[in-house]
Design a protein around this motif. Structure first.
Motif, PDB file in Angstrom:
ATOM      1  N   ILE A  37       0.811  -1.218   0.000  1.00 43.45           N
ATOM      2  CA  ILE A  37       0.000   0.000   0.000  1.00 43.45           C
ATOM      3  C   ILE A  37       0.843   1.266   0.000  1.00 43.45           C
ATOM      4  O   ILE A  37       0.310   2.372  -0.046  1.00 43.45           O
ATOM      5  CB  ILE A  37      -0.961   0.034   1.204  1.00 43.45           C
ATOM      6  CG1 ILE A  37      -0.189  -0.074   2.534  1.00 43.45           C
ATOM      7  CG2 ILE A  37      -2.008  -1.044   1.095  1.00 43.45           C
ATOM      8  CD1 ILE A  37      -1.063   0.076   3.751  1.00 43.45           C
ATOM      9  N   GLY A  38       2.158   1.140   0.073  1.00 41.36           N
ATOM     10  CA  GLY A  38       2.979   2.347   0.064  1.00 41.36           C
ATOM     11  C   GLY A  38       4.447   2.045   0.234  1.00 41.36           C
ATOM     12  O   GLY A  38       4.844   0.949   0.618  1.00 41.36           O
ATOM     13  N   ARG A  39       5.262   3.066  -0.082  1.00 38.89           N
ATOM     14  CA  ARG A  39       6.711   2.968   0.086  1.00 38.89           C
ATOM     15  C   ARG A  39       7.224   4.275   0.667  1.00 38.89           C
ATOM     16  O   ARG A  39       6.660   5.340   0.440  1.00 38.89           O
ATOM     17  CB  ARG A  39       7.412   2.720  -1.255  1.00 38.89           C
ATOM     18  CG  ARG A  39       7.170   1.322  -1.825  1.00 38.89           C
ATOM     19  CD  ARG A  39       7.765   1.164  -3.211  1.00 38.89           C
ATOM     20  NE  ARG A  39       7.594  -0.207  -3.683  1.00 38.89           N
ATOM     21  CZ  ARG A  39       8.536  -1.144  -3.588  1.00 38.89           C
ATOM     22  NH1 ARG A  39       9.712  -0.832  -3.046  1.00 38.89           N
ATOM     23  NH2 ARG A  39       8.320  -2.361  -4.031  1.00 38.89           N
TER      24      ARG A  39
ATOM     25  N   GLY B  64      11.061   1.937   4.186  1.00 38.10           N
ATOM     26  CA  GLY B  64      10.726   0.639   3.639  1.00 38.10           C
ATOM     27  C   GLY B  64       9.358   0.603   2.974  1.00 38.10           C
ATOM     28  O   GLY B  64       8.710   1.624   2.756  1.00 38.10           O
ATOM     29  N   VAL B  65       8.946  -0.633   2.653  1.00 37.69           N
ATOM     30  CA  VAL B  65       7.681  -0.881   1.963  1.00 37.69           C
ATOM     31  C   VAL B  65       6.601  -1.193   3.007  1.00 37.69           C
ATOM     32  O   VAL B  65       6.875  -1.829   4.027  1.00 37.69           O
ATOM     33  CB  VAL B  65       7.824  -2.068   0.998  1.00 37.69           C
ATOM     34  CG1 VAL B  65       6.548  -2.248   0.169  1.00 37.69           C
ATOM     35  CG2 VAL B  65       9.017  -1.857   0.080  1.00 37.69           C
ATOM     36  N   VAL B  66       5.360  -0.741   2.748  1.00 35.68           N
ATOM     37  CA  VAL B  66       4.260  -0.929   3.681  1.00 35.68           C
ATOM     38  C   VAL B  66       3.208  -1.835   3.042  1.00 35.68           C
ATOM     39  O   VAL B  66       2.837  -1.650   1.873  1.00 35.68           O
ATOM     40  CB  VAL B  66       3.620   0.410   4.076  1.00 35.68           C
ATOM     41  CG1 VAL B  66       2.530   0.187   5.121  1.00 35.68           C
ATOM     42  CG2 VAL B  66       4.670   1.367   4.608  1.00 35.68           C
ATOM     43  N   TYR B  67       2.755  -2.838   3.819  1.00 34.00           N
ATOM     44  CA  TYR B  67       1.742  -3.775   3.362  1.00 34.00           C
ATOM     45  C   TYR B  67       0.547  -3.720   4.312  1.00 34.00           C
ATOM     46  O   TYR B  67       0.685  -3.364   5.479  1.00 34.00           O
ATOM     47  CB  TYR B  67       2.297  -5.206   3.330  1.00 34.00           C
ATOM     48  CG  TYR B  67       3.527  -5.375   2.479  1.00 34.00           C
ATOM     49  CD1 TYR B  67       3.429  -5.798   1.159  1.00 34.00           C
ATOM     50  CD2 TYR B  67       4.802  -5.117   3.000  1.00 34.00           C
ATOM     51  CE1 TYR B  67       4.564  -5.968   0.372  1.00 34.00           C
ATOM     52  CE2 TYR B  67       5.939  -5.270   2.223  1.00 34.00           C
ATOM     53  CZ  TYR B  67       5.823  -5.696   0.910  1.00 34.00           C
ATOM     54  OH  TYR B  67       6.924  -5.862   0.134  1.00 34.00           O
TER      55      TYR B  67
ATOM     56  N   GLY C  72      -9.983  -9.329  13.791  1.00 33.19           N
ATOM     57  CA  GLY C  72     -10.760  -8.441  12.928  1.00 33.19           C
ATOM     58  C   GLY C  72     -10.099  -7.122  12.608  1.00 33.19           C
ATOM     59  O   GLY C  72     -10.563  -6.387  11.745  1.00 33.19           O
ATOM     60  N   ARG C  73      -9.007  -6.808  13.269  1.00 33.71           N
ATOM     61  CA  ARG C  73      -8.343  -5.534  13.018  1.00 33.71           C
ATOM     62  C   ARG C  73      -7.485  -5.594  11.761  1.00 33.71           C
ATOM     63  O   ARG C  73      -6.883  -6.627  11.455  1.00 33.71           O
ATOM     64  CB  ARG C  73      -7.444  -5.162  14.188  1.00 33.71           C
ATOM     65  CG  ARG C  73      -8.165  -4.726  15.449  1.00 33.71           C
ATOM     66  CD  ARG C  73      -7.160  -4.309  16.501  1.00 33.71           C
ATOM     67  NE  ARG C  73      -6.305  -5.425  16.910  1.00 33.71           N
ATOM     68  CZ  ARG C  73      -5.113  -5.274  17.460  1.00 33.71           C
ATOM     69  NH1 ARG C  73      -4.615  -4.080  17.640  1.00 33.71           N
ATOM     70  NH2 ARG C  73      -4.404  -6.335  17.831  1.00 33.71           N
ATOM     71  N   SER C  74      -7.436  -4.483  11.043  1.00 32.88           N
ATOM     72  CA  SER C  74      -6.486  -4.326   9.947  1.00 32.88           C
ATOM     73  C   SER C  74      -5.243  -3.630  10.483  1.00 32.88           C
ATOM     74  O   SER C  74      -5.348  -2.714  11.311  1.00 32.88           O
ATOM     75  CB  SER C  74      -7.087  -3.500   8.810  1.00 32.88           C
ATOM     76  OG  SER C  74      -8.085  -4.231   8.143  1.00 32.88           O
ATOM     77  N   VAL C  75      -4.094  -4.073  10.020  1.00 32.84           N
ATOM     78  CA  VAL C  75      -2.836  -3.450  10.439  1.00 32.84           C
ATOM     79  C   VAL C  75      -1.999  -3.157   9.207  1.00 32.84           C
ATOM     80  O   VAL C  75      -2.205  -3.723   8.141  1.00 32.84           O
ATOM     81  CB  VAL C  75      -2.042  -4.355  11.405  1.00 32.84           C
ATOM     82  CG1 VAL C  75      -2.744  -4.497  12.728  1.00 32.84           C
ATOM     83  CG2 VAL C  75      -1.759  -5.715  10.785  1.00 32.84           C
ATOM     84  N   ALA C  76      -1.080  -2.232   9.369  1.00 33.07           N
ATOM     85  CA  ALA C  76      -0.094  -1.931   8.332  1.00 33.07           C
ATOM     86  C   ALA C  76       1.236  -2.514   8.770  1.00 33.07           C
ATOM     87  O   ALA C  76       1.647  -2.352   9.923  1.00 33.07           O
ATOM     88  CB  ALA C  76       0.016  -0.423   8.128  1.00 33.07           C
ATOM     89  N   ILE C  77       1.905  -3.203   7.857  1.00 32.71           N
ATOM     90  CA  ILE C  77       3.189  -3.839   8.174  1.00 32.71           C
ATOM     91  C   ILE C  77       4.274  -3.144   7.358  1.00 32.71           C
ATOM     92  O   ILE C  77       4.225  -3.122   6.129  1.00 32.71           O
ATOM     93  CB  ILE C  77       3.155  -5.341   7.847  1.00 32.71           C
ATOM     94  CG1 ILE C  77       2.098  -6.035   8.704  1.00 32.71           C
ATOM     95  CG2 ILE C  77       4.520  -5.966   8.075  1.00 32.71           C
ATOM     96  CD1 ILE C  77       1.980  -7.508   8.434  1.00 32.71           C
ATOM     97  N   LYS C  78       5.237  -2.563   8.047  1.00 26.61           N
ATOM     98  CA  LYS C  78       6.340  -1.874   7.382  1.00 26.61           C
ATOM     99  C   LYS C  78       7.567  -2.777   7.405  1.00 26.61           C
ATOM    100  O   LYS C  78       8.065  -3.138   8.465  1.00 26.61           O
ATOM    101  CB  LYS C  78       6.651  -0.547   8.062  1.00 26.61           C
ATOM    102  CG  LYS C  78       7.829   0.191   7.415  1.00 26.61           C
ATOM    103  CD  LYS C  78       8.111   1.497   8.126  1.00 26.61           C
ATOM    104  CE  LYS C  78       7.096   2.541   7.768  1.00 26.61           C
ATOM    105  NZ  LYS C  78       7.223   3.011   6.376  1.00 26.61           N
ATOM    106  N   LYS C  79       8.017  -3.162   6.224  1.00 23.34           N
ATOM    107  CA  LYS C  79       9.245  -3.945   6.118  1.00 23.34           C
ATOM    108  C   LYS C  79      10.411  -2.974   5.994  1.00 23.34           C
ATOM    109  O   LYS C  79      10.544  -2.260   5.004  1.00 23.34           O
ATOM    110  CB  LYS C  79       9.200  -4.874   4.903  1.00 23.34           C
ATOM    111  CG  LYS C  79      10.448  -5.763   4.793  1.00 23.34           C
ATOM    112  CD  LYS C  79      10.335  -6.771   3.659  1.00 23.34           C
ATOM    113  CE  LYS C  79      10.494  -6.121   2.310  1.00 23.34           C
ATOM    114  NZ  LYS C  79      10.598  -7.124   1.221  1.00 23.34           N
ATOM    115  N   LEU C  80      11.274  -2.935   7.009  1.00 22.69           N
ATOM    116  CA  LEU C  80      12.361  -1.969   7.043  1.00 22.69           C
ATOM    117  C   LEU C  80      13.440  -2.357   6.041  1.00 22.69           C
ATOM    118  O   LEU C  80      13.941  -3.486   6.055  1.00 22.69           O
ATOM    119  CB  LEU C  80      12.957  -1.878   8.445  1.00 22.69           C
ATOM    120  CG  LEU C  80      11.979  -1.446   9.543  1.00 22.69           C
ATOM    121  CD1 LEU C  80      12.680  -1.404  10.892  1.00 22.69           C
ATOM    122  CD2 LEU C  80      11.364  -0.106   9.231  1.00 22.69           C
ATOM    123  N   THR C  81      13.828  -1.412   5.196  1.00 21.53           N
ATOM    124  CA  THR C  81      14.878  -1.677   4.214  1.00 21.53           C
ATOM    125  C   THR C  81      16.220  -1.131   4.659  1.00 21.53           C
ATOM    126  O   THR C  81      17.168  -1.121   3.888  1.00 21.53           O
ATOM    127  CB  THR C  81      14.509  -1.044   2.861  1.00 21.53           C
ATOM    128  OG1 THR C  81      14.303   0.362   3.032  1.00 21.53           O
ATOM    129  CG2 THR C  81      13.268  -1.680   2.279  1.00 21.53           C
TER     130      THR C  81
END
Length: 965
Positions: A688-690, A694-697, A704-713
């Motif tokens: 969903i973003g960069r 890093g990149v965000v998923y 039931g919660r939605s979360v954003a996961i940031k993969k650190l580059t």
């Protein structure tokens, strides 16, 4: 090694050894084995030897004279490291175990309380980890005092604590203990002090504290407690100090507090208390310190506060108090410090305040009017002698600065800026020998800077900008050898810049812009090795710019508006290589002029050729460097991706080595299971973003919660796991409705993920620059975004967190239009705050970076965030990007808006998509605030708490807001 082996053999065969030597008792054996497991770099335990059968003379050991057995082991601050092992259990008569301020690691030994006679355990100031054992206090014997403060403990406070009825003092402060406060803690009827400050505790405080009739002090500061303060707190009639600061407590003060007549210190700083301060506050006659700052208290300051004759420190700042200071306060005869800044107070500065022998008086940011305290100074000289801080800034004071101000011999900080003071600066200012900071900026002062200014020999900062001062800059200022900031801009100063300024070796910030200065810039200025900012724009200076030091990289804007200056920075070649410029005779022959012109053209051509060659070389080097960097990053990312490639049925925490414990997934609260399974988390479809980190998923949890996961580059630059987890958990403590919450993290040596709150509305950048014009944000929405960002940043700064990476892509908008600032504090995950890393990785969006980022020696502070916020404000109001590239030009937003301000075209800056549908009386102050926040000089920028107060003051009434919806 031989000593360790010998010691453990002794422990294993204690019976045999004792049969050979009855004097070799358990105490000696236990201490020798304990020492064998330690590292003692300073040889503090050198006197501990197995050849000595009497430990009573050993360092840190004390014995009971009756039994001759060890009763106290006190090794505080010995720099020891190792574990607190079971060998100490042999000290059956031990009453005091104090190992504070060492480097002990590992978990807390759960068997320590099996020493039935143990009364004091102090393990504070170490590096102990893990949780407090569940049954640690189940059989605590005669334990009276326990301190695990300043360690790395996690988990919750064990329920067994309520069973240790003998406890008198508990200190678990400065750890990472989480969860709720167990209600059984109020069963400890003997408890006198409880310190749980600086942890991650949350929820409401349970009722029942009133049963602790012996309680003397309690601190729950710097946690996440919320709700109301327990209504029975007033039953703790012996309470001496109460600290609930920096939590989320709300509503009004409980009525029962009026019975805390023995309390000497109360701090509720940094919460969300509302309502008025009740009159019964005057019944707490033992109070010496009262801090209610940073809340939402309103109404008048109660008259009854004058009954607090023992009160020494009073802080009511950053609230919404109105009216004036009550006359009754003159009865507070012990008062030393008063801070009522940043409220809504009005009226005159009370003259009685300066007859009380105060050391600090802060009345800034209000609407106080009237003349200054001229008459009071002359009549109350004796009372002024102890005054160290006087802040009357940002009011509506008029009149002159008292001629006898020099009598304030102890004054360290003087701030009368942003008032309506007129007249000249008195010569007696030079008598302020102890003063380090003088700020008289933005008044109506005239006349010259007094020659006696050099007498203020301790001066570090002098700010006189925004007045009508004239005359020359006095050379006597060279006597202020500690000066770091000299801000004299926006006056009518004339004459040359004194060369002696170059002798002020500590100078960092110099602003002489917008004056009438003449002459050339002294070449000696290049000797100022600490210089970070130097602005002489819009004067009448001429000649060649100095070469060397700071001036090799000085921005063109800092010398603009001086048409006769020459040099590469201003892109004007100097007419001669001589030290002084040659003045050409306008009546001279044309041939000479042509010859000179041809000569200059050759010089320009040769310089241009050199620049082109250098630029080509730099580009070639850059291409090679970027290629190598890309190869390295791709290699690192492929290895990181391999670490998360899972087969069906494997869980998220597996690793490249197939070790199920290799990866570590931690959720601060709630479910840790993902709906789609770990293998689907980092799919391209979920991206969903960069950003610079890093990149965000996007992913969904089982709850039931939605979360954003940031993969650190930036994993190659990440700290060790221990330091990484400590920083992430610290960031996880931050909770505010204008900040994106950090929910958890995942760690392997090659892959680092941050699990954050998911905000569905997209980024501020999208709303301003990517959306269709008809769906652009309204003025009211924009103002709310600005105010929300300010509140979020103010909360971060209150928690001592710097964002470092503020930009519109890092501000998210939720479903209700509220802004949420994201990616805060992530730079702390790197091993050092390297300027190159900050420039290329973090501050990747051009235009938001404060100028001090370019200086290797400058300290990065919250003022860097304030600069980025100022740029964001202008971006939100104008709808334009911080830097825009046109066909033949580059437009810098701050410069464009500042130029519009100077030309009186401020309203033209507002985003045209609003079509005039905005209140000018609100928009113009917001634009000016953005420019002030984006000031080149950090000390000129307000802090974020001040920004929030200013925004709330300029906000239009609800009626006018409805008209603009």
């Amino acid at each position: 090694m031989l000593l360790n082996l010998f010691a453990f053999l002794l422990l294993a065969s204690a019976t045999a050894v004792q049969s050979l030597d009855q004097t070799f008792n358990d105490d000696v054996l236990g201490l020798i084995v304990f020492k064998a497991g330690l590292q003692d770099p300073n040889a503090k335990l050198q006197s501990w030897t197995e050849d000595d059968n009497d430990p009573c003379n050993w360092v840190g050991v004390k014995c009971d004279p009756t039994t001759n057995r060890v009763s106290q082991l006190v090794l505080d601050g010995f720099s020891l490291s190792g574990h607190v092992g079971r060998s100490l259990l042999r000290l059956q008569f031990l009453q005091t175990l104090s190992l504070s301020n060492n480097n002990f690691t590992g978990p807390i030994n759960p068997d320590l309380t099996h020493l039935g006679g143990l009364q004091v355990i102090d393990l504070s100031g170490n590096s102990l980890s893990g949780s407090i054992p569940d049954d640690f206090f189940a059989q605590c014997g005669s334990l009276k005092s326990v301190s695990f403060a300043r360690n790395n403990l996690t988990g919750q406070i064990p329920d067994s604590l309520s069973k240790c009825s003998t406890l008198v003092d508990i200190n678990f402060s400065s750890n990472q203990i989480s969860g709720r406060l167990p209600s059984g803690i109020w069963f400890l009827r003997s408890l006198q002090t409880l310190d749980l400050s600086n942890n991650l505790l949350e929820g409401e405080i349970p009722q029942g504290i009133g049963y602790l009739y012996n309680l003397r002090g309690i601190s729950l500061a710097k946690n996440r407690f919320s709700g109301r303060v327990p209504g029975d707190v007033g039953s703790c009639s012996q309470l001496k100090w109460l600290d609930l600061s920096e939590n989320y407590f709300s509503e009004s003060l409980p009525e029962s507090m009026r019975w805390l007549g023995s309390c000497s210190s109360i701090s509720f700083r940094g919460n969300s208390f509302t309502g008025v301060v009740p009159d019964w506050i005057g019944e707490l006659t033992s109070l010496e310190s009262l801090d209610l700052s940073g809340n939402k208290f309103s109404g008048w300051i109660p008259f009854s506060i004058g009954n607090l004759q023992r009160l020494r420190d009073l802080n009511l700042s950053k609230n919404q108090f109105s009216g004036g200071l009550p006359e009754s306060m003159m009865n507070c005869s012990s008062l030393l410090t008063v801070d009522v800044s940043q409220n809504l107070l009005a009226g005159n500065v009370p003259s009685w305040m300066f007859g009380m022998g105060l050391k600090s008086a802060s009345l800034s940011g209000k609407k106080l009017t009237g003349s200054t305290v001229t008459s009071s100074v002359d009549s109350m000289v004796a009372s002024y002698q102890g005054l160290q801080v006087l802040d009357l800034s940002s009011n509506a004071l008029s009149g002159g600065i008292p001629s006898s101000i020099g009598v304030l011999s102890s004054l360290v900080y003087l701030n009368m800026s942003r008032n309506r003071l007129f007249g000249s600066i008195p010569a007696s200012v030079g008598e302020l020998k102890s003063t380090e900071d003088i700020d008289l900026s933005y008044n109506l002062l005239s006349g010259s800077i007094p020659l006696g200014i050099g007498g203020a020999v301790s001066l570090k900062e002098l700010r006189l900008q925004g007045n009508f001062l004239s005359g020359k800059i006095p050379t006597q200022i060279v006597n202020c050898s500690s000066l770091t900031s000299l801000i004299l801009s926006q006056n009518n100063l004339t004459g040359p810049i004194p060369a002696v300024i170059a002798n002020l070796s500590n100078l960092q910030y110099v602003d002489l812009s917008l004056n009438e200065l003449t002459g050339s810039l002294p070449k000696e200025l290049t000797n100022l090795s600490h210089l970070l900012f130097f602005n002489v724009s819009y004067n009448h200076l001429h000649g060649e710019l100095p070469l060397g030091g700071f001036f090799n990289t000085i921005p063109a804007s800092s010398v603009s508006g001086n048409p006769a200056l020459c040099g590469s920075v201003v892109k004007r070649s100097c007419p001669s290589v001589h030290p002084k410029p040659i003045v050409l005779n306008p009546n001279s022959s044309g041939s000479i002029g042509n010859s000179s012109s041809d000569h200059h053209r050759k010089i320009v051509l040769s310089i241009s050729a050199l620049i082109a060659i250098a630029a080509a070389a730099l580009i070639a080097i850059g291409v090679v460097a970027i290629t190598v960097l890309n190869i390295h990053v791709r290699s690192s990312m492929s290895r990181a991706a391999a670490a998360l490639t899972l087969s069906g049925g494997e869980d998220f925490s597996c690793s490249p080595t197939n070790d199920p414990n290799y990866g570590k997934l931690v959720m601060f609260s709630g479910d840790a299971d993902f709906v789609a399974g770990a293998q689907a988390l980092l799919n391209k479809e979920s991206e969903i973003g960069r950003g610079g980190f890093g990149v965000v998923y996007q992913a969904s949890l089982q709850d039931g919660r939605s979360v954003a996961i940031k993969k650190l580059t930036v994993s190659g630059m990440i700290k060790s796991q221990e330091e990484f987890e400590r920083e992430v958990k610290r960031l996880g403590k931050i909770r505010h409705h204008n900040l994106v919450a950090l929910e958890g993290y995942y760690w392997t040596p090659s892959l680092h993920l941050l699990i954050c709150e998911f905000v569905p509305g997209g980024s501020l950048y999208n709303h301003l620059h990517d959306g269709p014009g008809q769906n652009s944000l309204s003025w009211r929405q924009r103002f709310n975004v600005i105010l929300g960002m300010a509140k979020g940043l103010a909360h971060l700064h209150r928690m001592n967190i710097i964002h470092y990476n503020l930009k519109s892509t890092n501000v998210l908008i939720d479903g209700s239009g509220e802004p949420k600032v994201a990616d805060f504090g992530l730079a702390r995950l790197l091993p050092t705050l390297d300027r190159c890393i900050l420039s290329s990785k973090i501050q990747s969006a051009l235009g938001y970076m404060a100028p001090e980022f370019a200086c290797k020696t400058v300290k990065i502070t919250e003022k860097c965030d304030v600069y980025g916020f100022g740029v964001l404000v202008l971006e939100v109001v104008t709808g334009r990007k911080p830097v825009e590239y046109m066909e033949d030009d580059v437009v810098v937003l701050c410069d464009m808006v500042r130029g519009a301000l100077e030309d009186g075209r401020m309203e033209e800056c507002v985003d045209g998509r609003l079509m005039g549908n905005f209140p000018a009386e609100e928009a113009i102050p917001v634009i000016k605030l953005g420019l002030i926040c984006a000031s080149q000089v950090p000390s000129n920028r307000p802090d974020m708490e001040e920004v929030v107060n200013i925004l709330e003051l300029v906000q239009c009434s609800p009626d006018s807001q409805e008209e603009l919806e």
